[in-house]
Design an enzyme around this catalytic site. Structure first.
Site, PDB file in Angstrom:
ATOM      1  N   ASN A  76       0.836  -1.184   0.000  1.00 33.37           N
ATOM      2  CA  ASN A  76       0.000   0.000   0.000  1.00 33.37           C
ATOM      3  C   ASN A  76       0.884   1.252   0.000  1.00 33.37           C
ATOM      4  O   ASN A  76       2.105   1.164  -0.064  1.00 33.37           O
ATOM      5  CB  ASN A  76      -0.946  -0.045   1.204  1.00 33.37           C
ATOM      6  CG  ASN A  76      -2.269   0.614   0.927  1.00 33.37           C
ATOM      7  OD1 ASN A  76      -2.323   1.662   0.306  1.00 33.37           O
ATOM      8  ND2 ASN A  76      -3.346  -0.003   1.384  1.00 33.37           N
ATOM      9  N   HIS A 106      23.005   2.213  12.868  1.00 30.82           N
ATOM     10  CA  HIS A 106      24.146   3.060  13.188  1.00 30.82           C
ATOM     11  C   HIS A 106      24.661   2.703  14.577  1.00 30.82           C
ATOM     12  O   HIS A 106      23.924   2.135  15.387  1.00 30.82           O
ATOM     13  CB  HIS A 106      23.738   4.545  13.142  1.00 30.82           C
ATOM     14  CG  HIS A 106      23.177   4.957  11.826  1.00 30.82           C
ATOM     15  ND1 HIS A 106      23.956   5.298  10.760  1.00 30.82           N
ATOM     16  CD2 HIS A 106      21.898   5.037  11.388  1.00 30.82           C
ATOM     17  CE1 HIS A 106      23.195   5.594   9.719  1.00 30.82           C
ATOM     18  NE2 HIS A 106      21.933   5.429  10.072  1.00 30.82           N
ATOM     19  N   GLY A 133      -0.598  -1.710   8.558  1.00 31.16           N
ATOM     20  CA  GLY A 133      -0.162  -0.330   8.356  1.00 31.16           C
ATOM     21  C   GLY A 133       0.624   0.236   9.522  1.00 31.16           C
ATOM     22  O   GLY A 133       0.412  -0.120  10.678  1.00 31.16           O
ATOM     23  N   LYS A 171       5.188  -8.578  19.855  1.00 29.96           N
ATOM     24  CA  LYS A 171       5.210  -9.865  20.552  1.00 29.96           C
ATOM     25  C   LYS A 171       4.133 -10.760  19.988  1.00 29.96           C
ATOM     26  O   LYS A 171       3.105 -10.292  19.477  1.00 29.96           O
ATOM     27  CB  LYS A 171       4.974  -9.653  22.043  1.00 29.96           C
ATOM     28  CG  LYS A 171       6.085  -8.893  22.718  1.00 29.96           C
ATOM     29  CD  LYS A 171       5.853  -8.747  24.190  1.00 29.96           C
ATOM     30  CE  LYS A 171       7.045  -7.967  24.747  1.00 29.96           C
ATOM     31  NZ  LYS A 171       6.859  -7.540  26.100  1.00 29.96           N
TER      32      LYS A 171
END
Length: 176
Positions: A76, A106, A133, A171
């Site tokens: 999407n 990083h 989403g 989880k």
């Protein structure tokens, strides 16, 4: 000691990044009805992609050539893939809007981070996966086959096959 590199020192990688950014921009600015050109550009951007795919606009990635996507793929709006290492996506994967997949990381140490150091850790998403989403997949994560990742999840560790997982951090909620 973890192996980091300084991307600013690699002019060839910088050129590839800018080239890919230009292709992503062109893809994202296309008239949505221009499906053939969208398909053509995605095939130029990513390393490989299977048959029957839709990637809604906009789409962003770093290099593209570290990305492999299987068949029957749907993403999407506003998928971002930071592909400083391999990002492998299986067959029959569905991705909701505003999903982020990060292979880039990083140093935690501020002095090393301020030296523009980064490294890539591969991400693997199995077959028949649905990612809701606004989910974020972090470096080094593997998501197993037939798994659902709930909307808004931050996936910090690998998730096995055949489960529904959600949350921050993500989880396992239940087996499927």
């Amino acid at each position: 000691m973890e192996e980091y590199y300084n991307i600013a020192d690699d002019l060839q990688m910088q050129k590839k990044h800018l080239y890919t950014q230009r292709l992503c921009y062109e893809f994202s600015m296309l008239d949505p009805i221009n499906i053939n050109k969208r398909v053509e550009l995605i095939k130029k951007i990513v390393n490989s992609i299977g048959d029957n795919f839709i990637i809604e606009q906009p789409f962003h990635c770093d290099y593209g050539y570290f990305i492999t996507i299987g068949k029957n793929f749907y993403a999407n709006y506003n998928l971002t893939i930071l592909d400083t290492a391999e990002v492998e996506i299986g067959d029959n994967v569905f991705i909701g809007p505003n999903v982020n997949i990060y292979a880039a990381t990083h140093p935690l140490d501020v002095e090393r981070r301020n030296q523009n150091l980064e490294k890539g850790i591969p991400v693997k998403i199995g077959n028949n996966v649905w990612i809701g989403g606004n989910a974020t997949i972090l470096p080094g994560v593997t998501i197993g086959d037939n798994t659902v990742i709930g909307a808004g999840s931050v996936v910090t560790k690998s998730i096995p096959s055949n489960v529904m997982a959600a949350g921050n951090p993500c989880k396992i909620i239940k087996e499927l």
